[in-house]
Motif scaffolding. Structure first.
Motif, PDB file in Angstrom:
ATOM      1  N   PHE A 102       0.824  -1.204   0.000  1.00 57.29           N
ATOM      2  CA  PHE A 102       0.000   0.000   0.000  1.00 57.29           C
ATOM      3  C   PHE A 102       0.857   1.252   0.000  1.00 57.29           C
ATOM      4  CE2 PHE A 102      -2.708  -3.302   1.816  1.00 57.29           C
ATOM      5  CZ  PHE A 102      -3.757  -3.241   0.923  1.00 57.29           C
ATOM      6  N   GLU A 103       1.944   1.167  -0.723  1.00 62.61           N
ATOM      7  CA  GLU A 103       2.852   2.315  -0.884  1.00 62.61           C
ATOM      8  C   GLU A 103       3.502   2.773   0.410  1.00 62.61           C
ATOM      9  OE1 GLU A 103       3.733   3.162  -3.699  1.00 62.61           O
ATOM     10  OE2 GLU A 103       2.127   3.189  -5.180  1.00 62.61           O
ATOM     11  N   LYS A 104       3.495   1.917   1.420  1.00 66.16           N
ATOM     12  CA  LYS A 104       4.117   2.352   2.672  1.00 66.16           C
ATOM     13  C   LYS A 104       5.310   1.476   3.053  1.00 66.16           C
ATOM     14  CE  LYS A 104       0.277   2.431   4.861  1.00 66.16           C
ATOM     15  NZ  LYS A 104      -0.902   2.582   5.719  1.00 66.16           N
ATOM     16  N   GLU A 105       6.396   2.141   3.352  1.00 66.03           N
ATOM     17  CA  GLU A 105       7.613   1.425   3.701  1.00 66.03           C
ATOM     18  C   GLU A 105       7.391   0.504   4.900  1.00 66.03           C
ATOM     19  OE1 GLU A 105      11.314   3.636   3.776  1.00 66.03           O
ATOM     20  OE2 GLU A 105      11.960   2.573   5.557  1.00 66.03           O
ATOM     21  N   SER A 106       6.636   0.979   5.868  1.00 71.06           N
ATOM     22  CA  SER A 106       6.434   0.167   7.083  1.00 71.06           C
ATOM     23  C   SER A 106       5.731  -1.146   6.743  1.00 71.06           C
ATOM     24  CB  SER A 106       5.627   0.957   8.109  1.00 71.06           C
ATOM     25  OG  SER A 106       4.378   1.312   7.564  1.00 71.06           O
ATOM     26  N   LYS A 107       4.712  -1.054   5.886  1.00 73.72           N
ATOM     27  CA  LYS A 107       4.009  -2.288   5.514  1.00 73.72           C
ATOM     28  C   LYS A 107       4.924  -3.183   4.688  1.00 73.72           C
ATOM     29  CE  LYS A 107      -0.054  -4.540   5.394  1.00 73.72           C
ATOM     30  NZ  LYS A 107      -0.026  -5.442   4.305  1.00 73.72           N
ATOM     31  N   GLU A 108       5.733  -2.577   3.886  1.00 73.61           N
ATOM     32  CA  GLU A 108       6.661  -3.351   3.073  1.00 73.61           C
ATOM     33  C   GLU A 108       7.628  -4.128   3.959  1.00 73.61           C
ATOM     34  OE1 GLU A 108       8.285  -1.490  -0.620  1.00 73.61           O
ATOM     35  OE2 GLU A 108      10.207  -1.872   0.356  1.00 73.61           O
ATOM     36  N   LYS A 109       8.050  -3.490   5.019  1.00 71.70           N
ATOM     37  CA  LYS A 109       8.967  -4.154   5.947  1.00 71.70           C
ATOM     38  C   LYS A 109       8.285  -5.338   6.630  1.00 71.70           C
ATOM     39  CE  LYS A 109      12.084  -0.280   7.033  1.00 71.70           C
ATOM     40  NZ  LYS A 109      13.306  -0.848   6.445  1.00 71.70           N
ATOM     41  N   THR A 110       7.071  -5.108   7.060  1.00 74.61           N
ATOM     42  CA  THR A 110       6.318  -6.197   7.682  1.00 74.61           C
ATOM     43  C   THR A 110       6.142  -7.358   6.717  1.00 74.61           C
ATOM     44  OG1 THR A 110       5.083  -4.537   8.908  1.00 74.61           O
ATOM     45  CG2 THR A 110       4.188  -6.770   8.894  1.00 74.61           C
ATOM     46  N   ASN A 111       5.769  -7.009   5.504  1.00 73.30           N
ATOM     47  CA  ASN A 111       5.574  -8.050   4.490  1.00 73.30           C
ATOM     48  C   ASN A 111       6.863  -8.824   4.262  1.00 73.30           C
ATOM     49  OD1 ASN A 111       2.981  -7.189   4.164  1.00 73.30           O
ATOM     50  ND2 ASN A 111       3.368  -6.027   2.310  1.00 73.30           N
ATOM     51  N   ALA A 112       7.947  -8.105   4.186  1.00 72.45           N
ATOM     52  CA  ALA A 112       9.229  -8.766   3.939  1.00 72.45           C
ATOM     53  C   ALA A 112       9.538  -9.735   5.073  1.00 72.45           C
ATOM     54  CB  ALA A 112      10.341  -7.723   3.806  1.00 72.45           C
ATOM     55  N   LYS A 113       9.261  -9.310   6.283  1.00 76.30           N
ATOM     56  CA  LYS A 113       9.530 -10.183   7.423  1.00 76.30           C
ATOM     57  C   LYS A 113       8.681 -11.450   7.342  1.00 76.30           C
ATOM     58  CE  LYS A 113      10.507  -8.010  11.115  1.00 76.30           C
ATOM     59  NZ  LYS A 113      10.328  -7.121  12.277  1.00 76.30           N
ATOM     60  N   THR A 114       7.432 -11.262   6.996  1.00 76.34           N
ATOM     61  CA  THR A 114       6.550 -12.418   6.859  1.00 76.34           C
ATOM     62  C   THR A 114       7.075 -13.375   5.795  1.00 76.34           C
ATOM     63  OG1 THR A 114       4.669 -11.064   7.460  1.00 76.34           O
ATOM     64  CG2 THR A 114       4.205 -13.140   6.338  1.00 76.34           C
ATOM     65  N   MET A 115       7.461 -12.818   4.678  1.00 78.45           N
ATOM     66  CA  MET A 115       7.986 -13.643   3.589  1.00 78.45           C
ATOM     67  C   MET A 115       9.221 -14.394   4.069  1.00 78.45           C
ATOM     68  SD  MET A 115       6.132 -13.102   0.899  1.00 78.45           S
ATOM     69  CE  MET A 115       4.911 -11.945   0.286  1.00 78.45           C
ATOM     70  N   PHE A 116      10.023 -13.690   4.805  1.00 77.70           N
ATOM     71  CA  PHE A 116      11.260 -14.304   5.288  1.00 77.70           C
ATOM     72  C   PHE A 116      10.937 -15.464   6.231  1.00 77.70           C
ATOM     73  CE2 PHE A 116      15.104 -14.301   8.045  1.00 77.70           C
ATOM     74  CZ  PHE A 116      16.027 -14.598   7.060  1.00 77.70           C
ATOM     75  N   ASN A 117      10.029 -15.216   7.137  1.00 73.89           N
ATOM     76  CA  ASN A 117       9.665 -16.273   8.076  1.00 73.89           C
ATOM     77  C   ASN A 117       8.965 -17.438   7.388  1.00 73.89           C
ATOM     78  OD1 ASN A 117      10.789 -15.138  10.342  1.00 73.89           O
ATOM     79  ND2 ASN A 117       8.948 -13.935  10.816  1.00 73.89           N
TER      80      ASN A 117
END
Lengths: 345, 345
Positions: A102-117
DNA sequence: TATATTATTGCAACCGATTGTAATTTTTAA
DNA sequence: TTAAAAATTACAATCGGTTGCAATAATATA
C-alpha cells in the motif's frame, strides 16, 4: 467425521514395501521399478493421499514458494505482471504468496519479514513509493535468497532488476507533445527517488533539451498521484495562477484521467488547450473523453520474464550471477488526448 | 557465506536449558518463569533466531495460512476486499495466499487443489463466472476446512456467504432509470447462473413490474462483459437494429465505461439519448464523460467482515455453525450519466 | 520441621517426508 | 554354473518444533 490423513507410511504398509520406496516412487525416482511406481500411484489415488508439504519442506529446506510484494494490486499493469508471473511459476511447480505494501515502507517491511519467516525460495519486489531504507531485504541476501526487483527498483542493492526503458518512454511522451506543438509541458510524477519516476523525468528533460526548450522548475510537480494531489496540483498551482501549460505528461493513467477530468471541469479543452499524455496503457486510458495517449507497458511479458529468470536460477545449479539489468521495450500509443496536428499536414 | 539457521536447540544449549523450555518460552507459555522468558527472547534476538514454520506446522497440523481464490485482482472492488481481508487477517497472525482463476473453472480447480495441498486453514472464494461444478471444494468440506464465499457465491454448498443485497441494488439502479424517464431499459449482465447477476436481474425485473413496465427479452443481454462482448452487444443488437433503448443498466463499471464509449462513438448522447448506470463504484466510473451513476460496493467492509468471521471461527473452539448468509447494504451513487430530469422540477 | 501446593523445567515421543548408505535381488557376463 | 555388475529396495538418521507427562524446585500450610 474428520478423515484421517493418509501418509506414505500407510501406503507403504498396504503395499508391503518401505516408506522410502514410496517416497521415491512418488517422486518418480529412477531407481524405483516402474511396476512398483504404478502400484504406489494407484494406491495413493485410491486412498486420497496428499503429500505433506511441511514435512517435505522441513526436510528439504525448500518451500517451492515465491513471495511477491507490490505497492498495490489494483492496476491493469500490476495484475498483468502478476498474471504473467503466476502462469510461468505455476507451471514450474512453485506457489506464489502475494502481498501489498500500500505504498508504505512500514508495511513493506512487515511483508518482507513475513515472507522471510515463511522461508520463500525467492522474492519479487516492486518498491513502495516511499521506501528509502532497504535493510528489510538484508536477511534475504544473507541467506542467499534471490530477490528480483521490477518496475520500482533500486540500485542500492545489486540484485537483478527488470524494468522498461523509462528514459525512452519519458522521452517519447515528451517529444510527442513537442511534435504536437506544445512548448510548456507540465510533468507530474511520483517520488523521484524511485527509478521509474527519475528516469521518466530524465527522458522528459532530454526531449526538451533536444528541442531547445528550457526545463522549468515550475512545470515539474512531484506528488503521490492521488486524486486529491492531482486536484491540488492542477487547481492551486496551475489553473489559479493562470500559468497554463499547453501540454501535460502524467506518470500514470489513473492520475492522467484525474487530471483530464479536473481540467475539463475547469473549462479547458483537451487537447486544444492542453494536450495530455499518460503512462501504462491501463483500461482507464481508453474510456475517458478524449481517450488518453499513453505509454504501453507490457506487464505480462515483464511477469513472464521475471518468472523465467527466477526459475532458471532456482532449478539450475544456483549460479550466483543474479544481478543483471533487464530492460524491456515500450511504445507510445497515440490517442486523441494529445493530437493537435493533422498527421497529413 | 550461507549463515547457519539458528534453532531452539542452539538457544537451549547456550542458555543451558532444554529445548522444551525454549519452545514454551517463545510461545509465552504461562508455565515458564518470566526471567527465563526474558533470557530466551534476548538471546533469540541476539542470535537472529527465526521460528521454522514447517516444523511447527508439521507438528501442530495447522498452517496459519488462509487461501483466497478470486476471479481477478484488477478491480478496485476486488483489491478493496483483499485489502480488508489482509489487514484483519494479518493482525490475527494469519497469512494470505492469493490466486486468480481468471474467470475459468479449470484454473479455479487447479488453484483449489494447490490450496488444499498447502493445507490452508480456511478458504475464501469468489467464484469464477463459469464455475458450474463444485466438486473441487469437497476435499475441504471433508476435512472440515471452512470455506467462505463472497460476492460470487453459490447455494450448492451450504457454507457461509457474504454478499451485498444485489436484488436491492438492481432494483435501485433500475428504479432510478425509470424515475429519470426511461421506459426501455437495456440490462447487460454476466452469467445468470451466478447469484450476483441473477439477483440483480431479479431486482431489475421487480422494479419494472412495480412501475408497470413489461420485461422484454430483447432488452436483456447476458455476456462475458469484455470490451468485445459489449461492442457486439451494443453495435449488432442495439444500434444496427435501431432498437434504441433509453436506459442502460450494466452490471459492472468497466463494462459500463466500454458501453458509454461505444455509444458515444456511435453518435449517441449520454444521458439524453441513453441514460447509463453501472455497478461497483470503481475508479473508472468517475473519469468518463459523463461520469457514471453506479452502485457503491463496500469492498473494504466486506473484506473485514469475512476476515472476522473466519478468525472467530478458527481461533474459537471451532463451533461448526459456519453457514450464515451475510448481506451488506449498498447505495446508489447518482452521477451525470443518468440524470435526465432536474431534481427541482 | 514435615507435608502439601504450586511453580518451573525437562524427557522423550511425535509430526511426515527425505536421503546417504547399505542390503538384497535381478540381470549380465564369463 | 558362478562371479560381477546393475537394478531395486530398505534401514535409520534427520529436519526443528510441540506437547503429555513426569520430575524437580520453590513456596505455602499445618
Amino acid at each position: 467425521m474428520q478423515e484421517k490423513e493418509v501418509t506414505i507410511y500407510d501406503l507403504a504398509e498396504r503395499l508391503n514395501i518401505s516408506a522410502t520406496t514410496v517416497s521415491r516412487g512418488l517422486q518418480d525416482h529412477p531407481a524405483i521399478n516402474i511396476k512398483t511406481k504404478k502400484r504406489i500411484f494407484d494406491l495413493a489415488a485410491e486412498m486420497g493421499y496428499r503429500s505433506n508439504k511441511f514435512a517435505s519442506n522441513l526436510r528439504r529446506q525448500k518451500t517451492n514458494t515465491i513471495g511477491v510484494i507490490v505497492p498495490r494490486l489494483n492496476s491493469l499493469f500490476m495484475s498483468s505482471v502478476l498474471s504473467g508471473i503466476e502462469r510461468s511459476v505455476n507451471n514450474a511447480g512453485y506457489n506464489l504468496i502475494i502481498s501489498q505494501s500500500f505504498e508504505k515502507e512500514s508495511k513493506e517491511k512487515t511483508n518482507a519479514k513475513t515472507m522471510f519467516n515463511n522461508r520463500v525460495d525467492a522474492l519479487i519486489v516492486s518498491l513502495s513509493s516511499d521506501t528509502a531504507d532497504f535493510s528489510h531485504f538484508d536477511p534475504f541476501l544473507k541467506k542467499n535468497i534471490p530477490i528480483i526487483f521490477f518496475d520500482r527498483t533500486t540500485e542500492a542493492m545489486n540484485s537483478t532488476t527488470v524494468v522498461i526503458d523509462n528514459f525512452k518512454a519519458g522521452y517519447l511522451a515528451t517529444e510527442h507533445l513537442i511534435t504536437q506543438g506544445c512548448r510548456e509541458i507540465l510533468h507530474i510524477t511520483g517520488n523521484i527517488d524511485r527509478n521509474v519516476y527519475a528516469d521518466r523525468l530524465k527522458g522528459y528533460k532530454k526531449a526538451l533539451l533536444d528541442h531547445q526548450i528550457d526545463f522549468r522548475e515550475d512545470l515539474f510537480i512531484s506528488n503521490d498521484l492521488s486524486e486529491g494531489a492531482m486536484h491540488d496540483a492542477l487547481i492551486a498551482h496551475v489553473i489559479k495562477r493562470k500559468q497554463l501549460p499547453d501540454g501535460l505528461f502524467v506518470t500514470n493513467d489513473s492520475a492522467a484521467a484525474f487530471a483530464l477530468t479536473i481540467l475539463k471541469g475547469a473549462g479547458l479543452r483537451i487537447p486544444e488547450d492542453i494536450a495530455v499524455v499518460g503512462f501504462n496503457n491501463d483500461l482507464i486510458s481508453r474510456v475517458t473523453e478524449p481517450p488518453i495517449t499513453t505509454i504501453n507497458y507490457p506487464g505480462n511479458e515483464m511477469g513472464e520474464r521475471i518468472a523465467r529468470i527466477l526459475i532458471d536460477h532456482l532449478d539450475g545449479d544456483g549460479n550466483p550471477d543474479l544481478n543483471s539489468q533487464i530492460v524491456l521495450n515500450t511504445d507510445l500509443i497515440i490517442r486523441a488526448s494529445s493530437i493537435r496536428k493533422k498527421t497529413y499536414e
